[in-house]
Design a protein around this motif. Sequence first.
Motif, PDB file in Angstrom:
ATOM      1  N   ILE A 126       0.839  -1.208   0.000  1.00 36.21           N
ATOM      2  CA  ILE A 126       0.000   0.000   0.000  1.00 36.21           C
ATOM      3  C   ILE A 126       0.867   1.249   0.000  1.00 36.21           C
ATOM      4  O   ILE A 126       0.623   2.194  -0.760  1.00 36.21           O
ATOM      5  N   LEU A 127       1.891   1.268   0.827  1.00 38.82           N
ATOM      6  CA  LEU A 127       2.775   2.428   0.900  1.00 38.82           C
ATOM      7  C   LEU A 127       3.490   2.654  -0.438  1.00 38.82           C
ATOM      8  O   LEU A 127       3.717   3.794  -0.855  1.00 38.82           O
ATOM      9  N   ASN A 128       3.829   1.578  -1.125  1.00 40.62           N
ATOM     10  CA  ASN A 128       4.481   1.700  -2.427  1.00 40.62           C
ATOM     11  C   ASN A 128       3.526   2.166  -3.517  1.00 40.62           C
ATOM     12  O   ASN A 128       3.954   2.484  -4.629  1.00 40.62           O
ATOM     13  N   GLY A 129       2.234   2.248  -3.184  1.00 39.25           N
ATOM     14  CA  GLY A 129       1.270   2.807  -4.131  1.00 39.25           C
ATOM     15  C   GLY A 129       1.292   4.318  -4.154  1.00 39.25           C
ATOM     16  O   GLY A 129       0.637   4.945  -4.996  1.00 39.25           O
ATOM     17  N   SER A 130       2.047   4.911  -3.251  1.00 40.59           N
ATOM     18  CA  SER A 130       2.181   6.377  -3.212  1.00 40.59           C
ATOM     19  C   SER A 130       3.362   6.814  -4.065  1.00 40.59           C
ATOM     20  O   SER A 130       4.096   6.000  -4.624  1.00 40.59           O
ATOM     21  N   ASP A 131       3.552   8.126  -4.154  1.00 40.57           N
ATOM     22  CA  ASP A 131       4.727   8.691  -4.829  1.00 40.57           C
ATOM     23  C   ASP A 131       5.782   9.126  -3.824  1.00 40.57           C
ATOM     24  O   ASP A 131       6.846   9.602  -4.209  1.00 40.57           O
ATOM     25  N   GLY A 132       5.490   8.982  -2.541  1.00 43.59           N
ATOM     26  CA  GLY A 132       6.437   9.364  -1.511  1.00 43.59           C
ATOM     27  C   GLY A 132       5.781   9.362  -0.148  1.00 43.59           C
ATOM     28  O   GLY A 132       4.556   9.469  -0.025  1.00 43.59           O
ATOM     29  N   LEU A 133       6.614   9.220   0.878  1.00 41.95           N
ATOM     30  CA  LEU A 133       6.120   9.128   2.250  1.00 41.95           C
ATOM     31  C   LEU A 133       6.821  10.139   3.145  1.00 41.95           C
ATOM     32  O   LEU A 133       7.967  10.505   2.905  1.00 41.95           O
ATOM     33  N   VAL A 134       6.119  10.540   4.204  1.00 39.63           N
ATOM     34  CA  VAL A 134       6.748  11.243   5.315  1.00 39.63           C
ATOM     35  C   VAL A 134       6.795  10.260   6.461  1.00 39.63           C
ATOM     36  O   VAL A 134       5.759   9.876   7.025  1.00 39.63           O
ATOM     37  N   GLY A 135       8.002   9.780   6.794  1.00 35.75           N
ATOM     38  CA  GLY A 135       8.183   8.861   7.911  1.00 35.75           C
ATOM     39  C   GLY A 135       8.615   9.610   9.154  1.00 35.75           C
ATOM     40  O   GLY A 135       9.107  10.738   9.074  1.00 35.75           O
ATOM     41  N   HIS A 136       8.456   8.988  10.316  1.00 35.64           N
ATOM     42  CA  HIS A 136       8.698   9.680  11.583  1.00 35.64           C
ATOM     43  C   HIS A 136      10.143  10.126  11.769  1.00 35.64           C
ATOM     44  O   HIS A 136      10.401  11.250  12.186  1.00 35.64           O
ATOM     45  N   ASN A 137      11.075   9.206  11.510  1.00 33.04           N
ATOM     46  CA  ASN A 137      12.471   9.454  11.871  1.00 33.04           C
ATOM     47  C   ASN A 137      13.369   8.492  11.106  1.00 33.04           C
ATOM     48  O   ASN A 137      12.885   7.646  10.347  1.00 33.04           O
ATOM     49  N   ASP A 138      14.667   8.601  11.292  1.00 34.94           N
ATOM     50  CA  ASP A 138      15.613   7.740  10.576  1.00 34.94           C
ATOM     51  C   ASP A 138      15.402   6.265  10.875  1.00 34.94           C
ATOM     52  O   ASP A 138      15.553   5.414   9.987  1.00 34.94           O
ATOM     53  N   LYS A 139      15.065   5.924  12.130  1.00 35.34           N
ATOM     54  CA  LYS A 139      14.893   4.519  12.504  1.00 35.34           C
ATOM     55  C   LYS A 139      13.683   3.911  11.771  1.00 35.34           C
ATOM     56  O   LYS A 139      13.774   2.789  11.243  1.00 35.34           O
ATOM     57  N   MET A 140      12.571   4.619  11.748  1.00 36.56           N
ATOM     58  CA  MET A 140      11.392   4.130  11.041  1.00 36.56           C
ATOM     59  C   MET A 140      11.663   4.059   9.539  1.00 36.56           C
ATOM     60  O   MET A 140      11.316   3.068   8.874  1.00 36.56           O
ATOM     61  N   ASN A 141      12.290   5.082   9.007  1.00 33.60           N
ATOM     62  CA  ASN A 141      12.522   5.126   7.564  1.00 33.60           C
ATOM     63  C   ASN A 141      13.487   4.039   7.110  1.00 33.60           C
ATOM     64  O   ASN A 141      13.345   3.482   6.019  1.00 33.60           O
ATOM     65  N   GLU A 142      14.462   3.728   7.941  1.00 34.73           N
ATOM     66  CA  GLU A 142      15.387   2.642   7.627  1.00 34.73           C
ATOM     67  C   GLU A 142      14.654   1.303   7.609  1.00 34.73           C
ATOM     68  O   GLU A 142      14.885   0.465   6.733  1.00 34.73           O
ATOM     69  N   TRP A 143      13.751   1.105   8.580  1.00 35.12           N
ATOM     70  CA  TRP A 143      12.952  -0.124   8.618  1.00 35.12           C
ATOM     71  C   TRP A 143      12.096  -0.229   7.356  1.00 35.12           C
ATOM     72  O   TRP A 143      11.982  -1.317   6.757  1.00 35.12           O
ATOM     73  N   LEU A 144      11.480   0.864   6.945  1.00 37.32           N
ATOM     74  CA  LEU A 144      10.640   0.855   5.741  1.00 37.32           C
ATOM     75  C   LEU A 144      11.445   0.420   4.518  1.00 37.32           C
ATOM     76  O   LEU A 144      11.007  -0.437   3.738  1.00 37.32           O
ATOM     77  N   LYS A 145      12.605   0.990   4.354  1.00 37.23           N
ATOM     78  CA  LYS A 145      13.450   0.633   3.208  1.00 37.23           C
ATOM     79  C   LYS A 145      13.906  -0.814   3.277  1.00 37.23           C
ATOM     80  O   LYS A 145      13.904  -1.521   2.262  1.00 37.23           O
ATOM     81  N   ASP A 146      14.287  -1.263   4.461  1.00 41.19           N
ATOM     82  CA  ASP A 146      14.746  -2.639   4.628  1.00 41.19           C
ATOM     83  C   ASP A 146      13.646  -3.653   4.349  1.00 41.19           C
ATOM     84  O   ASP A 146      13.928  -4.818   4.026  1.00 41.19           O
ATOM     85  N   ASN A 147      12.384  -3.222   4.487  1.00 41.64           N
ATOM     86  CA  ASN A 147      11.260  -4.135   4.300  1.00 41.64           C
ATOM     87  C   ASN A 147      10.516  -3.927   2.982  1.00 41.64           C
ATOM     88  O   ASN A 147       9.381  -4.388   2.831  1.00 41.64           O
ATOM     89  N   GLY A 148      11.169  -3.235   2.048  1.00 44.35           N
ATOM     90  CA  GLY A 148      10.635  -3.225   0.690  1.00 44.35           C
ATOM     91  C   GLY A 148      10.003  -1.950   0.197  1.00 44.35           C
ATOM     92  O   GLY A 148       9.537  -1.894  -0.952  1.00 44.35           O
ATOM     93  N   VAL A 149       9.952  -0.905   1.007  1.00 41.35           N
ATOM     94  CA  VAL A 149       9.406   0.362   0.518  1.00 41.35           C
ATOM     95  C   VAL A 149      10.417   0.987  -0.448  1.00 41.35           C
ATOM     96  O   VAL A 149      11.583   1.171  -0.090  1.00 41.35           O
TER      97      VAL A 149
END
Length: 338
Positions: A126-149
């Motif tokens: 679902i998140l990859n259906g967007s053109d971009g995200l605002v994530g909370h912080n570096d830790k959350m954003n790193e997790w998102l990337k590591d899990n396929g975003v």
Amino acid sequence: MKNYIISLEDTEKNTAAPKAKVDVVKYLEELGFVNKYLKFETDSSLKSKIQKYFALKITVPSFFKKHRDMDALVLQYPLYSTVITKAIIDNARKYTNAKLYFVIHDLESLRLFRDNKEFIREEVGILNGSDGLVGHNDKMNEWLKDNGVNVPIANLEIFDYDNPQGIQSGYPYDGSLCFAGNLKKADFLNKLDIKHQLFLMGPNPQNNYGECINYEGQYTPEEVPAHLNHSFGLVWDGKSVDKCDGVFGEYMRYNNPHKVSLYLSSGIPVIIWKDAALADFVEKNKVGITVESLEDVDSILDELSSEQYNEIKSNTQVIAEKMRSGYYIKNAIRQLIH
């Protein structure tokens, strides 16, 4: 440019649940965005099903057909309806050429479903259906990337807070603490035994706390800051005083607790768990103290001089001004759009 926001209308009272989303609307409206509220209950009642069906078949398609010329759309995520979220993505693509961005408020993949691979896979999709995200912080954003975003992710850093009260000043350092939030899930309070006084505000207090704890009542998110005249705001979750544990305690490793924004926007430095994601922000900006255990609080507060506290307090007031202007969400959205 013609830019819009889609938000879920929330009618909860005396909790901070809708506060962050309401503030995002306010600050993005200052950038020229126009807000569209969707209204449906998030439970499984018949009323909720009827409301969601109406939104799915009427409200959402009509909105995009009416605004075919939109340039950008911000969705406040989650809407607590996967079907409607997917419908928004599909209709945005079908009827407009708008860029679609999500502002993440909560990630259930990191909270209630952190061990559910199927759920994580669906949420990442679902998140990859967007053109971009605002994530909370570096830790959350790193997790998102590591899990396929794989879409661009802007770093919010911290939630802003539209604070109607004045920034706290003029109170001498006395080592007092405050804790504002839903006290039902703050079981650590039953085990807390420190010599410094802790003042509680929020719903669902226990009948008996230790001598260090004082309950001061329940207030709306707008009223709470007027009652904060303490040296530090405490940010902790779970049952243990030695670490943040449980579902919500572990979630602090990735999310931005909104009570941090409440405290800092009020001009109050924070004490936060050293392993919390926001500990990095606190240490970088020198707006509080990070601790491994609440057992360390007494010695740290005793050793803190008035001069050291005043420096932390001064830094906090600078951040408070930025948060009250919507600096962080505006900066993140500008990064994505431009």
